[in-house]
Design a protein around this motif. Structure first.
Motif, mmCIF file in Angstrom:
data_model
loop_
_atom_site.group_PDB
_atom_site.id
_atom_site.type_symbol
_atom_site.label_atom_id
_atom_site.label_comp_id
_atom_site.label_asym_id
_atom_site.label_seq_id
_atom_site.Cartn_x
_atom_site.Cartn_y
_atom_site.Cartn_z
ATOM 1 N N ARG A 41 1.800 9.500 -5.431
ATOM 2 C CA ARG A 41 2.276 10.821 -5.007
ATOM 3 C C ARG A 41 3.382 11.325 -5.937
ATOM 4 O O ARG A 41 3.429 12.496 -6.310
ATOM 5 N N THR A 42 4.277 10.401 -6.322
ATOM 6 C CA THR A 42 5.358 10.769 -7.231
ATOM 7 C C THR A 42 4.804 11.185 -8.586
ATOM 8 O O THR A 42 5.281 12.140 -9.194
ATOM 9 N N LYS A 43 3.773 10.453 -9.048
ATOM 10 C CA LYS A 43 3.158 10.819 -10.324
ATOM 11 C C LYS A 43 2.562 12.220 -10.263
ATOM 12 O O LYS A 43 2.738 13.026 -11.180
ATOM 13 N N ARG A 44 1.837 12.505 -9.158
ATOM 14 C CA ARG A 44 1.219 13.834 -9.030
ATOM 15 C C ARG A 44 2.286 14.922 -8.946
ATOM 16 O O ARG A 44 2.163 15.965 -9.588
ATOM 17 N N ASP A 101 0.834 -1.205 0.000
ATOM 18 C CA ASP A 101 0.000 0.000 0.000
ATOM 19 C C ASP A 101 0.870 1.257 0.000
ATOM 20 O O ASP A 101 0.565 2.236 -0.688
ATOM 21 N N ARG A 102 1.963 1.224 0.787
ATOM 22 C CA ARG A 102 2.844 2.393 0.865
ATOM 23 C C ARG A 102 3.467 2.685 -0.488
ATOM 24 O O ARG A 102 3.544 3.837 -0.924
ATOM 25 N N LYS A 103 3.924 1.610 -1.166
ATOM 26 C CA LYS A 103 4.532 1.804 -2.477
ATOM 27 C C LYS A 103 3.528 2.350 -3.474
ATOM 28 O O LYS A 103 3.844 3.200 -4.304
ATOM 29 N N SER A 104 2.291 1.843 -3.380
ATOM 30 C CA SER A 104 1.248 2.325 -4.281
ATOM 31 C C SER A 104 0.974 3.802 -4.050
ATOM 32 O O SER A 104 0.865 4.596 -5.001
ATOM 33 N N ILE A 105 0.878 4.182 -2.775
ATOM 34 C CA ILE A 105 0.653 5.597 -2.435
ATOM 35 C C ILE A 105 1.830 6.450 -2.883
ATOM 36 O O ILE A 105 1.666 7.549 -3.417
ATOM 37 N N GLU A 106 3.060 5.913 -2.682
ATOM 38 C CA GLU A 106 4.262 6.648 -3.067
ATOM 39 C C GLU A 106 4.314 6.867 -4.577
ATOM 40 O O GLU A 106 4.669 7.952 -5.047
ATOM 41 N N LEU A 135 4.962 5.259 -14.651
ATOM 42 C CA LEU A 135 5.847 5.444 -13.512
ATOM 43 C C LEU A 135 5.520 4.455 -12.395
ATOM 44 O O LEU A 135 4.369 4.294 -12.006
ATOM 45 N N GLY A 136 6.564 3.783 -11.898
ATOM 46 C CA GLY A 136 6.400 2.866 -10.772
ATOM 47 C C GLY A 136 6.099 1.431 -11.158
ATOM 48 O O GLY A 136 6.190 0.539 -10.315
ATOM 49 N N ASP A 137 5.763 1.175 -12.429
ATOM 50 C CA ASP A 137 5.465 -0.191 -12.874
ATOM 51 C C ASP A 137 6.700 -0.823 -13.519
ATOM 52 O O ASP A 137 7.605 -0.126 -13.998
#
Length: 538
Positions: A411-414, A403-408, A507-509
């Motif tokens: 947030r990074t995308k925004r 969950d933290r990584k998903s939120i991060e 991003l992130g995937d």
């Protein structure tokens, strides 16, 4: 103002990947990469106004990457800290530093100084809660017919707050409470600390077990010698109890510190200690002569940085008996760690100690399992933390981390939305400017039956499929062909999204790069992970 977490989420420029260079690139390699990209992006090579504007943008990025990597001073900072390190004020003094570790230390100092200027009026809370558990009846029951009792033997709470008044002055307030078997005591202390030239001084007043008045201070005598000391007067009903203490620390070498400590008061002692620490190991030895015991202690810590793990062994031998301890410390997040250790000794018996550290707060749970060395107690003290860790990790920590990584990522995308859009625009601009270079290299490779890129795609695959997601991938055939030199393609161990003509489509995937190419007219396909190196032909 952005928070520290927000700053961490900012995307960093990878100058090595942008020039398609390894991290240990030589000066000659850097110059060659700069010349190759300058031939593509130099504004003088493009006459059309729109192309010239795009070329100026790409050439400025190329020039910036070259300026940083070709300057040993800037490159050392960038290699240790990243792009953010180059934006930090005060780096003129780093010319005296030599190693990456020294550069990181200097960056931390400069960052801390900047934070102190911004957050000068904030407090710095520190605390400790210790709950002693008596579980000796589990392994040595008084009555086999009754359920063994597990009791809270004692509890202590300590808390302190630091409040900066000026850059040199600070107020420190601390308090503690202790309770055992229905009785308790506590105390409160307030201190004023002032930073002096090469030292500090502190005056403290306290109340609890009588009124306390104290004076402390410290001074750096030389680059390798530090002296701390002080005295306090404890005013009680039956008289005044004085105490004097001092400590002398000596830097024996780069990794070793020795210290001599003297305490004169109700519990007098003299101790010597030597600490040696490097990136892999830490060893500490101590010898204490005091009241009521004399003992010798040694501890060894093995640091496993790749797993964020520390293994510790320690022993003490003296007039009290002996004590052996083994344990492990695991870092579970940026600011949190968990520690589990087992101590075996005479007359203490077997004790399992669990400790949770969260920022400057710690929670300690010593669990007394046996008054004697009972094999069953030792076994369960060793195995229980491992089983508990596995259960907690699988049921609580792993889902929380996901969950933290998903939120991060969100947030990074925004936070980087505008920058990601700009990177996509830059990639399209680069591909536009590469067209002539692409045609030239393609014709050369076709004539020599060399490495001809038929198609290259960068992005994310559909789950359980070999097909790319259209919305999370893009064609990079032209950028890949432009990186071919003499029928050879070399990509290094970093994210391909920083290459010219590339951008991060998701991003992130997890992403892959698929290249369909011919070499000697033989068609082949290769798939590599985002940060995987590649050399073609293999």
């Amino acid at each position: 103002m952005a928070s520290d977490n927000e700053s961490d989420a900012e995307l960093d420029e990878n100058y090595y990947t942008f020039l398609n260079l390894p991290r240990d690139a030589t000066g000659e390699q850097i110059n060659t990469a700069y010349r190759n990209q300058s031939r593509i992006y130099h504004p003088d090579k493009h006459l059309e106004p729109d192309s010239k504007k795009r070329a100026e943008m790409m050439f400025n990025r190329t020039k910036r990457a070259y300026e940083v990597l070709s300057d040993p001073h800037q490159r050392a900072i960038y290699d240790s800290i990243g792009e953010k390190g180059l934006k930090t004020e005060g780096w003129e003094i780093v010319h005296r530093t030599k190693t990456p570790a020294e550069i990181r230390d200097e960056y931390d100092r400069l960052a801390q100084a900047a934070a102190e200027r911004r957050l000068q009026q904030r407090t710095n809370p520190r605390g400790n809660i210790t709950i002693n558990v008596n579980a000796t009846e589990i392994f040595t029951p008084y009555d086999d017919s009754e359920m063994p009792r597990v009791e809270i033997g004692s509890m202590s709470i300590a808390q302190s707050i630091e409040a900066p008044i000026t850059r040199k002055d600070m107020i420190i307030m601390s308090g503690n409470l202790y309770s055992s078997n229905g009785t308790g005591n506590g105390g409160f202390m307030i201190a004023g600390r002032r930073l002096l030239n090469k030292g500090w001084m502190e005056v403290c007043l306290g109340a609890g077990n009588g009124f306390l008045l104290g004076l402390k201070g410290g001074r750096t005598l030389t680059s390798k010698l530090t002296l701390n000391g002080g005295t306090n007067m404890n005013f009680r009903e039956n008289g005044v109890i004085p105490a004097v203490f001092s400590s002398l620390a000596v830097q024996l070498d780069k990794h070793t510190v020795g210290s001599l400590t003297l305490n004169a008061g109700p519990q007098s002692s003299m101790s010597t200690q030597i600490d040696h620490s490097n990136d892999l190991h830490a060893i500490s030895t101590s010898f204490v002569i005091g009241t009521p015991h004399i003992y010798f202690g040694i501890s060894y810590t093995r640091k496993m940085m790749e797993n964020e793990l520390k293994l510790k062994l320690a022993t003490k031998v003296g007039t009290f008996g002996f004590l052996g301890e083994y344990g492990v410390e695991k870092k579970v997040s940026k600011y949190s760690s968990v520690i589990a250790s087992v101590s075996i000794g005479v007359p203490s018996g077997v004790i399992l100690k669990l400790k949770i550290i969260r920022s400057n707060q710690s929670y300690v749970f010593p669990i007394h399992l046996s008054d004697e060395i009972v094999p069953a107690a030792v076994f369960y003290a060793s195995v229980t933390p491992i089983i508990a860790w596995y259960i907690v990790k699988k049921t609580i920590m792993d889902p929380m981390e996901a969950d933290r990584k998903s939120i991060e990522v969100e947030r990074t995308k925004r936070q980087n939305e505008q920058r990601l859009t700009a990177k996509k625009f830059e990639a399209m601009a680069a591909i536009h400017l590469m067209q002539n270079t692409y045609n030239r290299i393609l014709n050369e490779e076709q004539d020599r039956r060399g490495l001809v890129v038929k198609r290259a795609i960068y992005g994310c695959l559909n789950e359980g499929s070999t097909q790319f997601k259209p919305e999370a991938s893009h064609d990079v055939t032209i950028p890949i062909q432009c990186l071919v030199r003499d029928s050879t393609l070399q990509l290094y161990e970093s994210s391909k999204s920083d290459l010219p003509g590339f951008y991060d489509p998701s991003l992130g995937d997890d992403k892959i790069l698929r290249i369909e190419y011919t070499h000697n007219d033989v068609l082949k396909t290769v798939n590599i992970k985002d940060k995987e190196p590649l050399r073609l032909p293999a």
